[in-house]
Design a protein around this motif. Structure first.
Motif, PDB file in Angstrom:
ATOM      1  N   ARG A 116      20.824  44.095  44.072  1.00 20.35           N
ATOM      2  CA  ARG A 116      21.673  45.283  43.949  1.00 20.35           C
ATOM      3  C   ARG A 116      22.977  45.089  44.730  1.00 20.35           C
ATOM      4  O   ARG A 116      24.057  45.464  44.262  1.00 20.35           O
ATOM      5  N   PHE A 117      22.871  44.460  45.889  1.00 23.97           N
ATOM      6  CA  PHE A 117      24.058  44.249  46.701  1.00 23.97           C
ATOM      7  C   PHE A 117      25.047  43.320  46.005  1.00 23.97           C
ATOM      8  O   PHE A 117      26.261  43.546  46.009  1.00 23.97           O
ATOM      9  N   GLU A 118      24.534  42.256  45.377  1.00 27.55           N
ATOM     10  CA  GLU A 118      25.403  41.308  44.671  1.00 27.55           C
ATOM     11  C   GLU A 118      26.111  41.995  43.500  1.00 27.55           C
ATOM     12  O   GLU A 118      27.294  41.733  43.236  1.00 27.55           O
ATOM     13  N   GLN A 119      25.380  42.859  42.797  1.00 20.54           N
ATOM     14  CA  GLN A 119      26.004  43.589  41.685  1.00 20.54           C
ATOM     15  C   GLN A 119      27.139  44.486  42.173  1.00 20.54           C
ATOM     16  O   GLN A 119      28.208  44.546  41.568  1.00 20.54           O
ATOM     17  N   GLU A 120      26.890  45.164  43.283  1.00 20.27           N
ATOM     18  CA  GLU A 120      27.912  46.039  43.824  1.00 20.27           C
ATOM     19  C   GLU A 120      29.108  45.241  44.360  1.00 20.27           C
ATOM     20  O   GLU A 120      30.253  45.690  44.259  1.00 20.27           O
ATOM     21  N   MET A 121      28.824  44.066  44.907  1.00 21.72           N
ATOM     22  CA  MET A 121      29.909  43.232  45.406  1.00 21.72           C
ATOM     23  C   MET A 121      30.811  42.792  44.257  1.00 21.72           C
ATOM     24  O   MET A 121      32.047  42.814  44.365  1.00 21.72           O
ATOM     25  N   ILE A 122      30.195  42.404  43.123  1.00 24.26           N
ATOM     26  CA  ILE A 122      30.982  42.024  41.947  1.00 24.26           C
ATOM     27  C   ILE A 122      31.808  43.199  41.456  1.00 24.26           C
ATOM     28  O   ILE A 122      32.981  43.058  41.101  1.00 24.26           O
ATOM     29  N   TYR A 123      31.191  44.387  41.474  1.00 31.18           N
ATOM     30  CA  TYR A 123      31.897  45.598  41.030  1.00 31.18           C
ATOM     31  C   TYR A 123      33.126  45.866  41.883  1.00 31.18           C
ATOM     32  O   TYR A 123      34.218  46.135  41.366  1.00 31.18           O
ATOM     33  N   TYR A 124      32.973  45.762  43.208  1.00 25.76           N
ATOM     34  CA  TYR A 124      34.093  46.064  44.095  1.00 25.76           C
ATOM     35  C   TYR A 124      35.173  44.991  44.026  1.00 25.76           C
ATOM     36  O   TYR A 124      36.374  45.277  44.108  1.00 25.76           O
ATOM     37  N   ILE A 125      34.779  43.742  43.847  1.00 22.86           N
ATOM     38  CA  ILE A 125      35.776  42.677  43.722  1.00 22.86           C
ATOM     39  C   ILE A 125      36.605  42.885  42.451  1.00 22.86           C
ATOM     40  O   ILE A 125      37.833  42.720  42.452  1.00 22.86           O
ATOM     41  N   GLU A 126      35.929  43.283  41.344  1.00 19.54           N
ATOM     42  CA  GLU A 126      36.648  43.570  40.107  1.00 19.54           C
ATOM     43  C   GLU A 126      37.546  44.797  40.272  1.00 19.54           C
ATOM     44  O   GLU A 126      38.656  44.845  39.741  1.00 19.54           O
ATOM     45  N   LYS A 127      37.074  45.785  41.020  1.00 19.68           N
ATOM     46  CA  LYS A 127      37.853  46.991  41.249  1.00 19.68           C
ATOM     47  C   LYS A 127      39.123  46.690  42.027  1.00 19.68           C
ATOM     48  O   LYS A 127      40.166  47.310  41.796  1.00 19.68           O
ATOM     49  N   PHE A 128      39.048  45.726  42.942  1.00 18.32           N
ATOM     50  CA  PHE A 128      40.205  45.362  43.758  1.00 18.32           C
ATOM     51  C   PHE A 128      41.100  44.332  43.078  1.00 18.32           C
ATOM     52  O   PHE A 128      42.154  43.987  43.606  1.00 18.32           O
ATOM     53  N   ASP A 129      40.683  43.854  41.903  1.00 21.14           N
ATOM     54  CA  ASP A 129      41.473  42.831  41.207  1.00 21.14           C
ATOM     55  C   ASP A 129      42.802  43.420  40.715  1.00 21.14           C
ATOM     56  O   ASP A 129      42.841  44.490  40.102  1.00 21.14           O
ATOM     57  N   ILE A 130      43.913  42.731  40.995  1.00 20.41           N
ATOM     58  CA  ILE A 130      45.251  43.210  40.612  1.00 20.41           C
ATOM     59  C   ILE A 130      45.946  42.256  39.641  1.00 20.41           C
ATOM     60  O   ILE A 130      47.146  42.394  39.393  1.00 20.41           O
ATOM     61  N   SER A 131      45.212  41.316  39.089  1.00 17.44           N
ATOM     62  CA  SER A 131      45.840  40.317  38.218  1.00 17.44           C
ATOM     63  C   SER A 131      46.466  40.959  36.980  1.00 17.44           C
ATOM     64  O   SER A 131      47.568  40.574  36.557  1.00 17.44           O
ATOM     65  N   GLU A 132      45.777  41.959  36.387  1.00 22.91           N
ATOM     66  CA  GLU A 132      46.334  42.620  35.203  1.00 22.91           C
ATOM     67  C   GLU A 132      47.596  43.401  35.543  1.00 22.91           C
ATOM     68  O   GLU A 132      48.564  43.412  34.774  1.00 22.91           O
ATOM     69  N   GLU A 133      47.582  44.052  36.699  1.00 19.82           N
ATOM     70  CA  GLU A 133      48.774  44.802  37.121  1.00 19.82           C
ATOM     71  C   GLU A 133      49.961  43.872  37.349  1.00 19.82           C
ATOM     72  O   GLU A 133      51.105  44.216  37.020  1.00 19.82           O
ATOM     73  N   ILE A 134      49.698  42.706  37.891  1.00 17.90           N
ATOM     74  CA  ILE A 134      50.767  41.728  38.115  1.00 17.90           C
ATOM     75  C   ILE A 134      51.383  41.293  36.791  1.00 17.90           C
ATOM     76  O   ILE A 134      52.610  41.211  36.649  1.00 17.90           O
ATOM     77  N   VAL A 135      50.524  41.054  35.791  1.00 18.39           N
ATOM     78  CA  VAL A 135      51.013  40.637  34.468  1.00 18.39           C
ATOM     79  C   VAL A 135      51.825  41.763  33.826  1.00 18.39           C
ATOM     80  O   VAL A 135      52.934  41.540  33.304  1.00 18.39           O
ATOM     81  N   ARG A 136      51.302  42.984  33.864  1.00 21.88           N
ATOM     82  CA  ARG A 136      52.006  44.110  33.248  1.00 21.88           C
ATOM     83  C   ARG A 136      53.342  44.381  33.948  1.00 21.88           C
ATOM     84  O   ARG A 136      54.355  44.634  33.286  1.00 21.88           O
ATOM     85  N   LEU A 137      53.339  44.331  35.262  1.00 20.17           N
ATOM     86  CA  LEU A 137      54.579  44.579  36.000  1.00 20.17           C
ATOM     87  C   LEU A 137      55.618  43.502  35.702  1.00 20.17           C
ATOM     88  O   LEU A 137      56.802  43.810  35.530  1.00 20.17           O
ATOM     89  N   THR A 138      55.170  42.270  35.592  1.00 18.35           N
ATOM     90  CA  THR A 138      56.087  41.180  35.223  1.00 18.35           C
ATOM     91  C   THR A 138      56.720  41.443  33.863  1.00 18.35           C
ATOM     92  O   THR A 138      57.934  41.260  33.675  1.00 18.35           O
ATOM     93  N   ASN A 139      55.916  41.911  32.915  1.00 22.20           N
ATOM     94  CA  ASN A 139      56.431  42.212  31.572  1.00 22.20           C
ATOM     95  C   ASN A 139      57.417  43.382  31.604  1.00 22.20           C
ATOM     96  O   ASN A 139      58.436  43.359  30.908  1.00 22.20           O
ATOM     97  N   HIS A 140      57.121  44.409  32.405  1.00 21.04           N
ATOM     98  CA  HIS A 140      58.029  45.561  32.512  1.00 21.04           C
ATOM     99  C   HIS A 140      59.382  45.151  33.091  1.00 21.04           C
ATOM    100  O   HIS A 140      60.428  45.612  32.630  1.00 21.04           O
ATOM    101  N   LEU A 141      59.358  44.295  34.094  1.00 24.74           N
ATOM    102  CA  LEU A 141      60.610  43.831  34.704  1.00 24.74           C
ATOM    103  C   LEU A 141      61.450  43.043  33.701  1.00 24.74           C
ATOM    104  O   LEU A 141      62.668  43.200  33.619  1.00 24.74           O
TER     105      LEU A 141
END
Length: 293
Positions: free
Chosen positions: A206-231
């Protein structure tokens, strides 16, 4: 090509018997807000002028002043309604006698009484000639203020591109910091795991599942791509033929959303500092866009 809403244009001309001066000033406004001052003989032309301003200037708080002056220096030729003047004067003189008042100012008072001084009627041919001359210089003033706006717009364009470049630089720094940010978050979670592993109720799966969930929640790679496109899109719109102030405003809102999301997900001081810097540059952009057509 950007255009500023701030501008000034003037055109002057002289023709036999009269001079014309047309001045246009404009400041920023969401819509066209025109204040018009024109000679009395052409008050019926106000709607026509408003239509031409809307077509030529699009947006802005605009002040239009048109002066038509005869060669003797008078703004509006006037004539005296003699019968009305005499009636006023006679009544005032009678009243002065009744109350024993002085009569020194009666002439001036009667002369400036309602409807005594009236605009001199111009013949239709002269009015048509004058309006044509006014229109000629009105169009020249429109051209002058448009050139002024383009010059101001070129300056604003350089500033906006510089702000966008700064945001892009900060974003690249965030991308560099991101791997170490993820590592710090993982180490933080693993430390908590070690503290919890001694508990009897600890569930490793259960802890490993939650760790994966939180790491994905903190992931900003998509935001970086979208912001680059907006600029990139922001710079593309700046280079379009027509000035697109409102469109740039919408793009800046999207840029702001991505920056805010990165800030809320970052959970890492070096990245959050860069987010603050990006927000500062974005505020400068928004302020300048208020003056773009």
């Amino acid at each position: 090509m950007l255009k500023s809403m701030t501008g000034f244009g003037r055109s002057r001309g002289q023709r036999s018997g009269y001079n014309v001066t047309v001045e246009l000033k404009s400041l920023n406004s969401k819509f066209l807000d025109a204040q018009i001052r024109i000679p009395k003989n052409f008050l019926d032309k106000e709607l026509e002028l408003r239509s031409q301003l809307a077509k030529g200037l699009n947006r802005g708080k605009v002040s239009l002043s048109i002066d038509l002056v005869n060669e003797e220096g008078g703004v509006d030729a006037q004539q005296v309604n003699e019968s009305l003047f005499k009636a006023y004067y006679s009544d005032f003189e009678r009243l002065a006698d009744e109350v024993g008042a002085a009569k020194e100012d009666l002439f001036r008072i009667a002369l400036h009484s309602p409807d005594v001084l009236i605009p001199q009627m111009e013949d239709e041919e002269l009015l048509k000639e004058q309006w044509g001359f006014i229109q000629e210089h009105f169009q020249q003033a429109i051209k002058a203020i448009d050139e002024f706006r383009m010059q101001e717009g070129a300056t604003l364009e350089k500033e906006l591109k510089n702000y966008i470049a700064n945001i892009d630089t900060f974003l690249k720094e965030i991308a560099v910091h991101d791997p170490e940010r993820v590592l710090v978050i993982k180490e933080r979670i693993q430390k908590h795991q070690q503290e919890l592993s001694t508990s009897d109720i600890f569930d490793e799966n259960r802890f490993e599942q939650e760790m994966i969930y939180y790491i994905e929640k903190f992931d900003i790679s998509e935001e970086i791509v979208r912001l680059t496109n907006h600029l990139s899109y922001f710079n593309e719109v700046i280079g379009e033929k027509d000035s697109q102030g409102k469109k740039l405003g919408f793009i800046s809102q999207e840029i702001g959303r991505e920056i805010n999301t990165i800030g809320s997900k970052a959970n890492y001081a070096p990245v959050q500092k860069l987010v603050v810097n990006m927000k500062d540059e974005l505020e400068k952009i928004k302020e300048q866009l208020l003056n773009i057509i």
